[in-house]
Design a protein around this motif. Sequence first.
Motif, PDB file in Angstrom:
ATOM      1  N   GLN A  27      19.729  38.076  18.507  1.00  0.00           N
ATOM      2  CA  GLN A  27      19.866  37.609  17.126  1.00  0.00           C
ATOM      3  C   GLN A  27      18.557  37.781  16.370  1.00  0.00           C
ATOM      4  OE1 GLN A  27      22.135  33.961  16.721  1.00  0.00           O
ATOM      5  NE2 GLN A  27      20.859  33.283  15.023  1.00  0.00           N
ATOM      6  N   ALA A  28      17.441  37.471  17.041  1.00  0.00           N
ATOM      7  CA  ALA A  28      16.131  37.647  16.412  1.00  0.00           C
ATOM      8  C   ALA A  28      15.857  39.128  16.134  1.00  0.00           C
ATOM      9  CB  ALA A  28      15.040  37.064  17.303  1.00  0.00           C
ATOM     10  N   ARG A  30      18.126  41.457  15.475  1.00  0.00           N
ATOM     11  CA  ARG A  30      18.922  41.840  14.305  1.00  0.00           C
ATOM     12  C   ARG A  30      18.250  41.362  13.022  1.00  0.00           C
ATOM     13  NH1 ARG A  30      22.284  46.077  14.926  1.00  0.00           N
ATOM     14  NH2 ARG A  30      23.674  45.819  16.711  1.00  0.00           N
ATOM     15  N   ARG A  31      17.722  40.145  13.035  1.00  0.00           N
ATOM     16  CA  ARG A  31      17.043  39.627  11.842  1.00  0.00           C
ATOM     17  C   ARG A  31      15.819  40.477  11.510  1.00  0.00           C
ATOM     18  NH1 ARG A  31      13.354  35.083  10.386  1.00  0.00           N
ATOM     19  NH2 ARG A  31      13.903  34.617   8.226  1.00  0.00           N
ATOM     20  N   ASP A 283      15.657  29.917  18.281  1.00  0.00           N
ATOM     21  CA  ASP A 283      16.635  29.709  17.209  1.00  0.00           C
ATOM     22  C   ASP A 283      16.091  28.857  16.070  1.00  0.00           C
ATOM     23  OD1 ASP A 283      18.797  31.205  18.049  1.00  0.00           O
ATOM     24  OD2 ASP A 283      19.640  29.599  19.254  1.00  0.00           O
ATOM     25  N   ASP A 286      12.858  30.644  14.174  1.00  0.00           N
ATOM     26  CA  ASP A 286      13.006  31.911  13.464  1.00  0.00           C
ATOM     27  C   ASP A 286      13.667  31.674  12.107  1.00  0.00           C
ATOM     28  OD1 ASP A 286      12.869  34.577  12.900  1.00  0.00           O
ATOM     29  OD2 ASP A 286      14.567  35.151  14.171  1.00  0.00           O
ATOM     30  N   ARG A 287      12.962  30.894  11.269  1.00  0.00           N
ATOM     31  CA  ARG A 287      13.500  30.546   9.951  1.00  0.00           C
ATOM     32  C   ARG A 287      12.488  30.827   8.844  1.00  0.00           C
ATOM     33  NH1 ARG A 287      14.766  24.976   9.251  1.00  0.00           N
ATOM     34  NH2 ARG A 287      13.001  24.467  10.604  1.00  0.00           N
ATOM     35  N   PRO A 291      10.480  37.796  10.038  1.00  0.00           N
ATOM     36  CA  PRO A 291      11.223  37.589  11.285  1.00  0.00           C
ATOM     37  C   PRO A 291      10.277  37.336  12.456  1.00  0.00           C
ATOM     38  CG  PRO A 291      12.136  39.442  10.067  1.00  0.00           C
ATOM     39  CD  PRO A 291      10.856  39.055   9.374  1.00  0.00           C
TER      40      PRO A 291
END
Length: 389
Positions: A27-28, A30-31, A283, A286-287, A291
Amino acid sequence: MAASPEWSPPRGDAILIAAQSGRALAQAARRAGLRPYVLDLFGDGDTLALAEGHRPARGRFGDGLSGEGVLSGLDALAVMAKTPPIGIVLGSGFENATDLMERIARRHRLLGAGPETVRALKDPLAFAALCARLAIPHPDVTREAVAERSGWLLKRAGGSGGSHIRPAGAGRAPSGAYFQRRVGGRARAVAFLADGREATVLAVTEQWSAPSPLRPFRYAGALERAAREAPILPASTLSQVTAAIAGIVAETGLRGLASADLLVSDEGWWLTEINPRPGATLDILDRRETPLLTAHIDASLGVLPLVEAAPVDAAASEICYAAAGYAPMPPLDWPDFVRDRPQSGACVPRDAPLCTVFAAGPDSAATRDLLRVRAATLRTLLATTEEAR
């Protein structure tokens, strides 16, 4: 500290990921605009949706990945990529497999800590000696028999997730394990980026456990507080921990995103271990605008990024462990807040990680409340599905 790097991976580049659970890293990736090719133990539904390619690994959660098939699986993933992968990011599962890391590094560029660094940080006696030399408070460790067993814990060298921790038993520690003296305090973790020479702190998180009769210290979840809340660590403690991390990075050459596990009390703090890899808090961290995997890659290549301001809201995640065994897993309409979703038909043993629940809110209290509500909603959904079978 170096300025933000000019280099960044071109969008669409392929990247290899290997971990016990690769979903958060995928997921990271993809971001960060990358195309992840993932090798992991679970092959969860959302992992497969995120990954350009996937290969299963052998091993047991908490014990790491079996060397058998890892290299061939990674080679197969690299062949699947339309362009050569820029490198490989290793998650949990390699802390006690540095020989395997060396073999991987001969075929693919490691983006993160190297095997020698991991070896130095995950050898319990060597790490204790390093902390003593740097005057970092660290619990006593030994492999010899301990007299007052109630004051000691048995841990497996290179273990992760807390499931490997037990009260100390009689005699010498078994092969591959060691005793660590019990110390009091609240569980905290400091996430940081390192370039092999220096480090910069990214965030501090609260941690908690989900005890079971056989695994009294297994990891449950973590929370990053909202920007307007009081900091998790007092300024003086954070300053001391930051200096300790800097000393460890300078001594070991640690690179990339990593974390320091602490126990903190009113009397002081203890560094229990360094996790030399992206971890379970990925999770919730990573905001930021940049990224986090981009920052990890930059630091791994020797350029320490500037850390951006923390997000306004709090965020938390918690592992949901299976209260019953699922063989097979029934079809479920998973809520949006659930991650690491096992596929229908998968086998999930009792007490094994089932999925991860995520929540965000204006402050810690609201976020914890929402996390509890969502966990309860999930339990109800699982129970209803079982009754309907």
